[in-house]
Design an enzyme around this catalytic site. Structure first.
Site, PDB file in Angstrom:
ATOM      1  CG  ASP A   1     -31.833 -11.538  39.892  1.00  0.00           C
ATOM      2  OD1 ASP A   1     -31.852 -11.443  41.132  1.00  0.00           O
ATOM      3  OD2 ASP A   1     -30.915 -12.111  39.262  1.00  0.00           O
TER       4      ASP A   1
ATOM      5  CG  HIS B   1     -35.833 -12.273  43.843  1.00  0.00           C
ATOM      6  ND1 HIS B   1     -35.324 -10.989  43.859  1.00  0.00           N
ATOM      7  CD2 HIS B   1     -35.153 -12.941  42.865  1.00  0.00           C
ATOM      8  CE1 HIS B   1     -34.364 -10.881  42.939  1.00  0.00           C
ATOM      9  NE2 HIS B   1     -34.247 -12.049  42.325  1.00  0.00           N
TER      10      HIS B   1
END
Length: 329
Positions: A105, A306
């Site tokens: 991320d 994610h």
């Protein structure tokens, strides 16, 4: 307590931020692990013992603004060159001259820029969930301001960029907000009953939380795991973490000399096939032959969202070890 847990060593080391907290396991070539938003070193809990068992010195940090690391008060203390300086400082404070850096991320963006700005320190780079996109184009705030849905809803990055606004939503119920945010971007809960519209946008006058699924935690997140994350953010607040979003225009100016620059070191990319970070940035992935000419391995994991190193912990660990084993020493 498990043997793996007792093998972890916590340290506080000096850095340009003031101090960086890190968790270390194993001996051998240094692998620096950098988390994203809204997480801590704990997001690498599954990979630390795997890397250590494979003969690496695995070190997961709390990025400045998170956990037990320093939280400078100034917003511009969270610009990218400052975070790169922290990465290099950790390597040198541990008595090493070089390291492999792996990020997830926002940590992937920190890792990429660490490799770009400090190639003499970072000999290889692994990127999870967020592909490398070279600096370029219009000012980021202008780009994000134009990213609106058909209903003229605001993009979440623009929402996060306004000091105090997201904090006002999150901090009255940190644990509940984190549970919803993690679920909204997890493959097994992102389309669960009760899930709202796209969680990357905010309705006029609404909050991001309005779009989170209601109900069970994602399969990778236990109540204990959620307690660990919530306990840290209840103690620190969210401002340090959110300040990363508030420096995108500063980054754009700071990195002007690297406009369009490629990263030449050996690299790895792992993404979730259901993650908006990979679907929206498909063009960036397609450009890897130009932007990441040293790319060794790239994988899109089917059915994964994610939080890749937690959703697919064992596979992520295996792919990391395989990639690391092929790197020049």
């Amino acid at each position: 307590m498990s043997q793996q847990a007792t093998d972890l060593t916590h340290r506080l080391i000096p850095s340009p931020a003031g101090r960086i907290h890190l968790v270390e396991q194993g001996t051998g070539p240094l692998v620096l692990l950098v988390h994203g938003f809204p997480e801590t070193w704990y997001s690498w809990r599954h990979q630390l013992p795997v890397l250590a068992a494979a003969g690496y010195r695995a070190v997961a940090i709390d990025v400045r603004g998170y956990g037990r690391s320093s939280r400078p008060a100034e917003v511009d203390a969270y610009r990218m060159p400052e975070l790169v300086a922290d990465s290099a400082a950790v390597v040198h404070a541990l008595g090493e001259q070089s390291a492999v850096i792996v990020g997830h991320d926002w940590g992937a963006t920190i890792a990429a820029n660490s490799a770009l700005l400090r190639p003499e320190v970072f000999r290889a780079v692994g990127l999870l969930s967020v592909p490398y996109t070279p600096r370029g184009g219009p000012r980021p705030s202008e780009v994000f301001a134009r990213l609106r849905s058909a209903a003229d809803e605001e993009f979440y990055v623009s929402y996060f960029q306004q000091p105090g606004r997201a904090e006002g939503e999150i901090e009255p119920d940190v644990r509940g907000w984190l549970a919803g945010f993690y679920a909204a971007l997890s493959a097994d809960t992102m389309s669960a009953p009760g899930a709202g519209p796209d969680p990357h946008f905010v309705s006029r006058g609404g909050t991001l939380r309005d779009r989170f699924p209601v109900g069970a935690l994602p399969g990778w997140l236990s109540e204990h795991d959620l307690d660990v994350y919530a306990g840290e953010f209840e103690r620190t607040g969210l401002t340090g973490a959110l300040n990363r979003y508030r420096n995108l225009d500063r980054d754009w100016a700071d990195l002007a000399d690297f406009d369009g620059a490629a990263i030449s070191q050996p690299s790895l990319f792992l993404g979730g096939a259901l993650d908006a970070s990979t679907t929206w940035l498909a063009d960036a992935i397609a450009a890897f032959p130009v932007t990441l000419p040293g790319l060794v391995s790239s994988h899109l994991l089917e059915g994964c969202g994610h939080w890749i190193q937690q959703e697919r912990a064992a596979l992520t660990g295996r792919l990391l070890v395989e990639w690391l084993a092929g790197l020049p020493v």
